[in-house]
Design an enzyme around this catalytic site. Structure first.
Site, PDB file in Angstrom:
ATOM      1  N   CYS A 113       0.809  -1.225   0.000  1.00 32.12           N
ATOM      2  CA  CYS A 113       0.000   0.000   0.000  1.00 32.12           C
ATOM      3  C   CYS A 113       0.843   1.277   0.000  1.00 32.12           C
ATOM      4  CB  CYS A 113      -0.937   0.003   1.202  1.00 32.12           C
ATOM      5  SG  CYS A 113      -1.962  -1.470   1.323  1.00 32.12           S
ATOM      6  N   HIS A 241      -3.207   6.849   2.445  1.00 29.91           N
ATOM      7  CA  HIS A 241      -3.677   5.551   1.966  1.00 29.91           C
ATOM      8  C   HIS A 241      -5.109   5.345   2.425  1.00 29.91           C
ATOM      9  CE1 HIS A 241      -4.261   1.425   1.172  1.00 29.91           C
ATOM     10  NE2 HIS A 241      -4.001   0.990   2.399  1.00 29.91           N
ATOM     11  N   ASN A 272     -10.382  -0.146  -0.276  1.00 32.61           N
ATOM     12  CA  ASN A 272      -8.920  -0.144  -0.161  1.00 32.61           C
ATOM     13  C   ASN A 272      -8.336  -0.678  -1.462  1.00 32.61           C
ATOM     14  OD1 ASN A 272      -6.230  -0.755   0.338  1.00 32.61           O
ATOM     15  ND2 ASN A 272      -6.593  -1.578   2.379  1.00 32.61           N
TER      16      ASN A 272
END
Length: 316
Positions: A113, A241, A272
């Site tokens: 990520c 993020h 996500n």
């Protein structure tokens, strides 16, 4: 010494929308439970024949057009991804071929990520060193390939998509990309991981990640601002993020941001998307005109490793 700046952005998401109501039909969960714990309402899921390369090329193509540059001017292409199944040629090389970029250095980067912010720093360093003048930096993920659809704690989280930035040399004092603050905590590397050798599945220790992000992330984000020579009160936008809305809003409170600061909440609509989440959210904010050109924006990402990377950039 030359510096670099983000001159254009682009993004791409699959057309299929998977709602929380849809998730209720797959696993024992509810819309209310998902919203309360993650903030997620919908996520985009790629078609079976839509690859990481397809999404990366679509986002990169939009960014290249928006930059006004010719493809031949791009000297570097790097793709941050942890979900691509292609090892060689790299996704970056495949994107370069699709966009008719003739002779760039191409490489993929896997920092989960945190990948896009890590790749952005690499491009900035290459431009400052004179190794490239213009670079394409892409975050692209097909996380739906890695989902365990029977695990209700993780399958609700993930989505697919891509975001891209064209980064160019500038001789303007200070440039437009601040020094990176990056690192990792290898002792907690199992907190976010892909398991199984040939059919990997996403897994994480959710409480470990949440506690780490809400307790340690604010200091790391402040470090990125300090390296850029600004205070958090100087920021016009924050794009972290997009892992969990509770983490995002906790960070905003702890940083003491002004009330008018634009805070990316793309996780609500996109879920996500790992390395794609920061450029995807940033591109949307700029496209909607929510971040004026030249506005200072903190980018900060964290994930598998536990790794992190962030920097302050000026909006294109």
């Amino acid at each position: 010494m030359p510096a670099s700046r983000v001159v254009a952005l682009g993004h791409h998401q699959p057309s299929r929308v998977l709602t929380n109501t849809d998730m209720e039909r797959l696993v024992d969960t509810s819309d209310a439970w998902i919203r309360q714990r993650t903030g997620i309402v919908t996520r985009r899921i790629a078609a079976e024949d839509e690859s990481v390369t397809d999404m990366a090329a679509a986002a990169a193509g939009k960014a290249l057009v928006a930059s006004g540059l010719d493809a031949a001017e791009i000297g570097m292409v790097t793709v941050a991804t942890c979900s691509a199944i292609d090892r060689s040629p790299s996704i970056a090389a495949q994107v370069a071929a699709r966009l008719d970029i003739p002779s760039p250095v191409c490489f993929d980067l896997n920092n989960a990520c945190a990948g896009f912010c890590t790749a952005l720093a690499c491009a900035d360093h290459a431009i400052r060193a004179g190794a490239a003048r213009h670079a394409l930096v892409i975050g692209a993920e097909k996380m739906s390939d890695l989902v365990d659809w029977t695990d209700r704690s993780t399958c609700i989280l993930l989505g697919d998509g891509a975001g891209a930035a064209v980064v160019s040399r500038t001789d303007q004092a200070g440039g437009g990309i601040g020094p990176v603050a990056w690192g990792s905590d290898p002792a907690r590397s199992d907190a976010v991981r892909l398991v199984d050798s040939w059919q990997p599945r996403f897994a994480q220790e959710g409480q470990t990640v949440f506690r780490w992000a809400t307790s340690e992330l604010p200091a790391l984000a402040r470090e990125a601002c300090e390296r850029a020579g600004i205070a958090t009160t100087d920021l016009a936008g924050v794009v972290t993020h997009q892992a969990n809305l509770r983490i995002i809003e906790s960070l905003a409170r702890q940083l003491g941001l002004r009330d008018d600061v634009v805070l990316a909440r793309d996780v609500v609509d996109s879920g996500n998307t790992s390395a794609a989440s920061v450029p995807l959210a940033l591109s949307k904010l700029v496209e909607r005109g929510e971040l004026p050109p030249g506005a200072p924006v903190l980018l900060f990402a964290f994930g598998g490793g536990l790794s992190w990377a962030g920097q302050v950039v000026t909006a294109p």
